[in-house]
Structure formats: structure tokens, C-alpha cells
Design a protein around this motif. Structure first.
Motif, PDB file in Angstrom:
ATOM      1  N   ILE A   1      -1.266  10.849   4.613  1.00 48.90           N
ATOM      2  CA  ILE A   1      -1.536  10.412   3.454  1.00 48.90           C
ATOM      3  C   ILE A   1      -2.701  11.309   2.389  1.00 48.90           C
ATOM      4  N   ASN A   2      -3.549  11.881   2.589  1.00 48.55           N
ATOM      5  CA  ASN A   2      -4.631  12.383   1.679  1.00 48.55           C
ATOM      6  C   ASN A   2      -3.856  13.441   0.936  1.00 48.55           C
ATOM      7  N   SER A   3      -2.687  13.874   1.082  1.00 54.28           N
ATOM      8  CA  SER A   3      -1.659  14.259  -0.276  1.00 54.28           C
ATOM      9  C   SER A   3      -1.336  13.475  -1.338  1.00 54.28           C
ATOM     10  N   PHE A   4      -1.430  12.683  -0.992  1.00 51.02           N
ATOM     11  CA  PHE A   4      -1.310  11.372  -2.569  1.00 51.02           C
ATOM     12  C   PHE A   4      -2.384  10.733  -3.314  1.00 51.02           C
ATOM     13  N   LEU A   5      -3.662  11.528  -2.554  1.00 52.45           N
ATOM     14  CA  LEU A   5      -5.464  10.623  -3.277  1.00 52.45           C
ATOM     15  C   LEU A   5      -5.650  12.139  -3.678  1.00 52.45           C
ATOM     16  N   ALA A   6      -6.502  11.876  -4.992  1.00 45.63           N
ATOM     17  CA  ALA A   6      -7.375  12.478  -5.404  1.00 45.63           C
ATOM     18  C   ALA A   6      -8.887  12.974  -4.886  1.00 45.63           C
ATOM     19  N   TYR A   7      -8.445  14.385  -5.231  1.00 47.30           N
ATOM     20  CA  TYR A   7      -9.707  15.896  -4.083  1.00 47.30           C
ATOM     21  C   TYR A   7     -11.243  14.957  -4.085  1.00 47.30           C
ATOM     22  N   HIS A   8     -11.582  14.815  -3.085  1.00 45.49           N
ATOM     23  CA  HIS A   8     -12.959  14.216  -3.144  1.00 45.49           C
ATOM     24  C   HIS A   8     -13.552  15.101  -2.107  1.00 45.49           C
ATOM     25  N   PRO A   9     -15.154  16.395  -2.398  1.00 44.81           N
ATOM     26  CA  PRO A   9     -15.552  16.742  -1.873  1.00 44.81           C
ATOM     27  C   PRO A   9     -16.127  16.812  -0.661  1.00 44.81           C
ATOM     28  N   THR A  10     -16.466  15.443  -0.156  1.00 43.00           N
ATOM     29  CA  THR A  10     -17.019  14.504   0.583  1.00 43.00           C
ATOM     30  C   THR A  10     -16.462  13.047   1.162  1.00 43.00           C
TER      31      THR A  10
ATOM     32  N   VAL B   1       1.219  -1.347  -0.376  1.00 39.62           N
ATOM     33  CA  VAL B   1      -0.174  -0.163   0.179  1.00 39.62           C
ATOM     34  C   VAL B   1       0.974   0.588   0.158  1.00 39.62           C
ATOM     35  N   PHE B   2       2.021   1.257   0.781  1.00 45.20           N
ATOM     36  CA  PHE B   2       2.452   2.060   0.834  1.00 45.20           C
ATOM     37  C   PHE B   2       3.067   2.618  -0.338  1.00 45.20           C
ATOM     38  N   VAL B   3       4.327   1.306  -0.943  1.00 39.95           N
ATOM     39  CA  VAL B   3       5.105   1.312  -2.206  1.00 39.95           C
ATOM     40  C   VAL B   3       4.226   2.426  -3.158  1.00 39.95           C
ATOM     41  N   SER B   4       2.816   1.754  -3.355  1.00 41.78           N
ATOM     42  CA  SER B   4       1.882   2.227  -3.718  1.00 41.78           C
ATOM     43  C   SER B   4       1.276   3.873  -4.165  1.00 41.78           C
ATOM     44  N   LEU B   5       1.284   4.262  -3.270  1.00 41.18           N
ATOM     45  CA  LEU B   5       0.756   5.594  -2.850  1.00 41.18           C
ATOM     46  C   LEU B   5       1.861   6.583  -3.132  1.00 41.18           C
ATOM     47  N   GLY B   6       3.469   5.724  -3.486  1.00 37.24           N
ATOM     48  CA  GLY B   6       4.890   6.711  -3.154  1.00 37.24           C
ATOM     49  C   GLY B   6       5.224   7.006  -1.854  1.00 37.24           C
ATOM     50  N   ALA B   7       4.892   6.624  -0.916  1.00 34.88           N
ATOM     51  CA  ALA B   7       4.957   6.754   0.367  1.00 34.88           C
ATOM     52  C   ALA B   7       6.331   6.827   1.338  1.00 34.88           C
ATOM     53  N   THR B   8       6.719   5.546  -0.008  1.00 36.35           N
ATOM     54  CA  THR B   8       8.275   4.860   0.306  1.00 36.35           C
ATOM     55  C   THR B   8       9.414   6.332  -0.317  1.00 36.35           C
ATOM     56  N   ASP B   9       9.067   7.118  -1.438  1.00 34.73           N
ATOM     57  CA  ASP B   9       9.881   8.098  -2.407  1.00 34.73           C
ATOM     58  C   ASP B   9      10.786   8.505  -1.009  1.00 34.73           C
ATOM     59  N   ASP B  10      11.679   8.589  -1.635  1.00 33.94           N
ATOM     60  CA  ASP B  10      12.557   9.751  -0.773  1.00 33.94           C
ATOM     61  C   ASP B  10      13.752  10.661  -1.581  1.00 33.94           C
ATOM     62  N   SER B  11      13.489  10.945  -2.797  1.00 32.33           N
ATOM     63  CA  SER B  11      13.987  11.653  -3.066  1.00 32.33           C
ATOM     64  C   SER B  11      13.281  13.522  -3.256  1.00 32.33           C
ATOM     65  N   TYR B  12      12.290  13.953  -2.951  1.00 31.37           N
ATOM     66  CA  TYR B  12      11.415  14.880  -2.911  1.00 31.37           C
ATOM     67  C   TYR B  12      11.143  14.887  -1.319  1.00 31.37           C
ATOM     68  N   ILE B  13      10.928  16.844  -1.468  1.00 26.40           N
ATOM     69  CA  ILE B  13      10.335  16.758   0.093  1.00 26.40           C
ATOM     70  C   ILE B  13       9.104  17.598  -0.403  1.00 26.40           C
ATOM     71  N   ILE B  14       8.059  16.989   1.077  1.00 22.59           N
ATOM     72  CA  ILE B  14       6.853  17.366   1.429  1.00 22.59           C
ATOM     73  C   ILE B  14       7.069  18.838   1.775  1.00 22.59           C
ATOM     74  N   GLN B  15       6.450  19.920   1.033  1.00 19.56           N
ATOM     75  CA  GLN B  15       6.179  20.969   1.100  1.00 19.56           C
ATOM     76  C   GLN B  15       5.032  20.643   2.402  1.00 19.56           C
ATOM     77  N   GLU B  16       5.411  22.454   3.186  1.00 15.64           N
ATOM     78  CA  GLU B  16       5.182  22.313   4.557  1.00 15.64           C
ATOM     79  C   GLU B  16       4.762  21.106   5.918  1.00 15.64           C
ATOM     80  N   SER B  17       5.572  19.898   5.619  1.00 16.40           N
ATOM     81  CA  SER B  17       5.537  19.166   6.070  1.00 16.40           C
ATOM     82  C   SER B  17       5.679  19.171   7.469  1.00 16.40           C
ATOM     83  N   GLU B  18       5.780  20.495   7.791  1.00 10.62           N
ATOM     84  CA  GLU B  18       5.942  20.581   9.610  1.00 10.62           C
ATOM     85  C   GLU B  18       4.631  20.485  10.267  1.00 10.62           C
ATOM     86  N   THR B  19       3.493  21.140   9.564  1.00 10.01           N
ATOM     87  CA  THR B  19       2.439  21.332   9.947  1.00 10.01           C
ATOM     88  C   THR B  19       1.552  20.226   9.231  1.00 10.01           C
TER      89      THR B  19
END
Length: 444
Positions: free
Chosen positions: A285-294, A260-278
Motif C-alpha cells: 500500500i505504501n508503494s503507491f503513496l508519497a514519501y514522508h519521514p514521519t 480506494v483500490f482503483v484510485s491507488l492503482g492497486a487493481t492494475d494488472d499491466s506491470y510487475i511490482i519489484q521484489e514483491s515476494e519480500t
């Protein structure tokens, strides 16, 4: 008096330090330990008069030069990337060296110079690599001595939880070695040979291509392929075998959930997540998924990866807390660093936890016109969170090798790994006295 320099006193060095200090008086050894956290190391050496602990900074070339000059033998338990730097200094000053890490390309380029200098740089002296080589070569050499011809070889190793420490942990796993290495494990392409055909598994499919292995008395495990299973064909003298496969063991179901983590891209070590500290775990987890209002994060993840909401994978993910509104608190972090932080909340050893090291080999060979199969396995249970099975199976082979070298019982020069009988035979014998021994069974 023989002086031993140990660089790096972390988790994997605890049992090694104990082994050396327990024999220092009888063998007339003096041990110097260089580490970035000297106070922590002093708490392990317990004010032994045979140990000197110094704060070590690898970027200080003068300090490295001085420490190596005072030593008769150097042990590097630093991260593998730093071994060549230490090795070059050992070569300049004519000092033997031992590591528990894989032989790097930089180390190989020194081989002729090391041999010409009459020195020994002994690498891969841990558990995997290390004990795996020694225990495999013992059986392979015995088969050849009987006139047998190897046709296939498989080998798997895993650092896991002891059965009594699995408790209610659905992953049946916690970190027993460097967490970062666990998160990044398997990245690249797994290469092996199967029934005479070269096979390749890309990283995004690695954890879906597993095989089940039964270890008598300990139940079922699943194994996934290591990055390169082909490199040891020459070292083991197995250039002609039709199957060569090396891998890592986990409990059944682990790999499908980790995928699941591999498929999401959560094991990637090649780039920085913006504003990760907050960011929170849930937002990560949501940052890897498509937007949906509900739709909830859980629903979007399940839909994206085609998982049932009541599946085993979703239960394991919820148990980890990845959907919690807990702050990450890491600035400028990569996805892999954030995932490691999340996992450490649940996968760190508790004071009463014990780990387990499992190793399993399968040998197929021809003898007198018949096909034969032999299995060999070893299980080691840790004593506590300091003298873990991982620290024991890494540290003891290094310590025994150091003793053999200082006693003049290691008839080698050059850059080597422990595949030679004169090395592995006495080492395996002494490991057996410490409870690290293999059970061998003929299957056919």
C-alpha cells in the motif's frame, strides 16, 4: 447411449455435474469430465459408474480431438478465452456445444459455418449471462404480446453473501466466483444509453457512479455499470429504447470503499511490482503513496484520498488487513495479483458460509397511451460452499439446455444465446422447479 464431454470441473461445474449424473441413468447418458485436477473431480462424482474423469491438458491437441470425437455434445466450462479452440474442434467433428460464457468475436466468426453444418453452439447459458436474458425476454415478449412498446430497460445482478453469513464483515461480501475476475471487474469504459443520450463512465469513476436498488425482503443494494450495456439492444429487440443499462450489485458502501483500490492503482494488472515476494501488505500500500519521514501509511492514504481516519472506508480497509506487516510471498506479481492475495485472506468462504445470487430487472413501457413500470427480481441462497448459489444458477441452466438438446427439444442451428421463447420458456419452467423463480410486480 449419449456421451457428454464436460471440459472444466471447477466451482461453477459442481451443480452441473450433479444434475447430469442424477439423470444419466434415466436418460442413458455417459459423462466424461476433463480437468487439470482429476482427483478433485473424482471426489465430486463419488465413483459414479456414469462418470469418467480424465486429466485434461488443453495444449494437447490430440487429446482434445480424441475426447470430442467420442462425444455427442461438448460442454466447455473452461476460461472463456479457450472456448474458440474447443468450438473449432467441435465444428471439425460435427458436435454441438454449450458454454456459460459471453459470445466472443471468434465465436461469431464461426456462426455461418456452424449453421451450415446443422450444429448448435449455445452460449451465455449461465446466470449472467444466461438467466438474465431468459427472464428479461419473458417479460419483454409478454409486454409486446399485449401491444406494449418498451421504452427503457435496466438489469442488475450480484453474487454476494447470504444475510446470515455477513456477520461482522463490514464489506458484506466475499468471493463467490473467480477472485481474479472480481479484482479486474469494471476495467475499461462503461457504455450505456440514458434518456436517449449515450453515456460513458471511465474506470476511474465507475465506482462513484452508482444507484440504489431495493429488493423486497432483502434490503438495499447499490449497482455500478457493466462495461457494455449497448450490445444487447439488438439481441433483445430494444434498438429504440431511450434507456438501456446493465450493471452489478453490491451492498451499499462497497463501491466507495473499493474505489480506494482503483484510485491507488492497486487493481492494475499491466506491470510487475519489484521484489514483491519480500514485500509486506503494508509496504505494498505504501508503494503507491508519497514519501514522508514521519507520517504513517494510514495517515498518508487518508490524506491522499481525502478520507477521514475514522471514516467507514478506512474501517473497511483496516478490517481487510491491508496495513498489516504480513509478507505477500508472491514473486514477480502485478498489483492486481497482490491485491487478490490480500483479499483472499478475508474474502474466502468459510465452511459455514452461504452465498446469495440477486438479480433485478426494471421494464418501462407504453401501453394504450399510458406509461407503465414493472420490476422483476430473483434471489437464490446457496446450500453450502460447494452447492453455492453461484454454482447453482450457472450450472442448472447449462444442464437443462444439454438435456433439451440431447432430447431433440432445441429447434436451433447456428451460434445462439437463450433469447428465443422456445428456449427460455421450458428452461425457466424447470428452473422454477429448482427454486429459481422470479417475482414480478407492477409499480404503476
Amino acid at each position: 447411449m449419449k456421451h457428454i464431454l464436460l471440459l472444466g470441473g471447477g466451482k461453477s461445474s459442481t451443480v452441473l455435474m450433479n444434475y447430469l449424473l442424477e439423470r444419466a441413468g434415466e436418460e442413458q447418458w455417459q459423462l466424461t469430465i476433463g480437468d487439470m485436477q482429476p482427483e478433485l473431480i473424482r471426489s465430486k462424482t463419488k465413483d459414479s459408474t456414469r462418470a469418467t474423469v480424465v486429466q485434461f491438458n488443453l495444449s494437447d491437441a490430440a487429446q482434445l480431438q480424441s475426447l470430442v470425437k467420442q462425444a455427442d455434445l461438448v460442454i466447455s466450462m473452461l476460461p472463456a478465452m479457450f472456448h474458440p479452440l474447443v468450438a473449432k474442434e467441435c465444428l471439425r467433428q460435427g458436435r454441438n456445444m454449450v458454454t456459460a460464457s459471453y459470445v466472443s468475436d471468434d465465436m461469431r466468426t464461426m456462426a455461418k459455418d456452424v449453421e451450415a453444418a446443422g450444429l448448435l453452439f449455445l452460449n451465455e447459458m449461465g446466470v449472467d449471462p444466461g438467466i438474465d436474458h431468459m427472464s428479461a425476454m419473458k417479460v419483454i415478449d409478454e409486454i409486446r404480446a399485449k401491444g406494449g412498446k418498451m421504452t427503457a430497460f435496466e438489469s442488475f445482478t450480484g453474487g454476494l453473501l447470504a444475510p446470515e453469513s455477513e456477520k461482522d464483515n463490514p464489506w458484506r461480501y466475499k468471493f463467490t466466483w473467480n477472485p481474479r475476475n472480481v479484482v479486474l471487474a469494471g476495467q475499461g469504459v462503461a457504455k450505456f444509453i440514458q434518456m436517449g443520450q449515450y453515456k460513458y463512465i471511465p474506470y476511474h469513476r465507475l465506482f462513484r457512479r452508482t444507484e440504489l436498488i431495493n429488493i423486497p425482503g432483502y434490503g438495499m443494494f447499490e449497482g455500478y455499470g457493466n462495461r457494455d450495456s449497448l450490445g444487447y439492444r439488438e439481441q433483445y429487440g430494444l434498438q429504440d429504447v431511450h434507456t438501456m443499462y446493465r450493471g452489478t450489485l453490491r451492498r451499499p458502501g462497497f463501491c466507495r470503499s473499493w474505489d480506494v483500490f482503483v484510485s491507488l492503482g492497486a487493481t492494475d494488472d499491466s506491470y510487475i511490482i519489484q521484489e514483491s515476494e519480500t514485500m509486506t501488505y503494508r509496504q505494498f500500500i505504501n508503494s503507491f503513496l508519497a514519501y514522508h519521514p514521519t507520517d504513517s501509511v494510514e495517515l498518508k492514504l487518508a490524506h491522499y484520498l481525502r478520507l477521514d481516519l475514522d471514516s467507514e472506508e478506512m474501517y473497511k480497509l483496516q478490517w481487510l488487513g491491508i496495513f498489516d506487516d504480513k509478507p505477500i510471498g508472491l514473486k514477480n506479481a502485478t498489483p492486481a495479483q497482490i491485491l487478490q492475495k490480500i483479499l483472499e485472506d478475508k474474502w474466502s468462504l468459510e465452511p459455514d458460509d452461504k452465498d446469495m445470487l440477486v438479480m433485478w430487472h426494471k421494464f418501462n413501457y407504453e401501453l394504450e397511451g399510458r406509461q407503465h413500470e414493472k420490476h422483476s427480481f430473483m434471489v437464490s441462497i446457496g446450500k453450502d460452499t460447494l452447492e453455492t448459489a453461484m454454482a447453482t444458477t450457472v450450472g442448472l441452466p447449462v444442464g437443462i439446455a444439454v438435456k433439451m438438446i440431447l432430447q431433440g427439444r432445441m429447434p436451433l442451428v447456428g451460434v445462439h444465446i437463450p433469447t428465443i421463447k422456445a428456449v427460455y420458456e421450458p428452461l425457466l419452467e424447470e428452473l422454477g422447479h429448482h427454486g429459481i423463480s422470479f417475482i414480478e410486480r407492477d409499480v404503476q
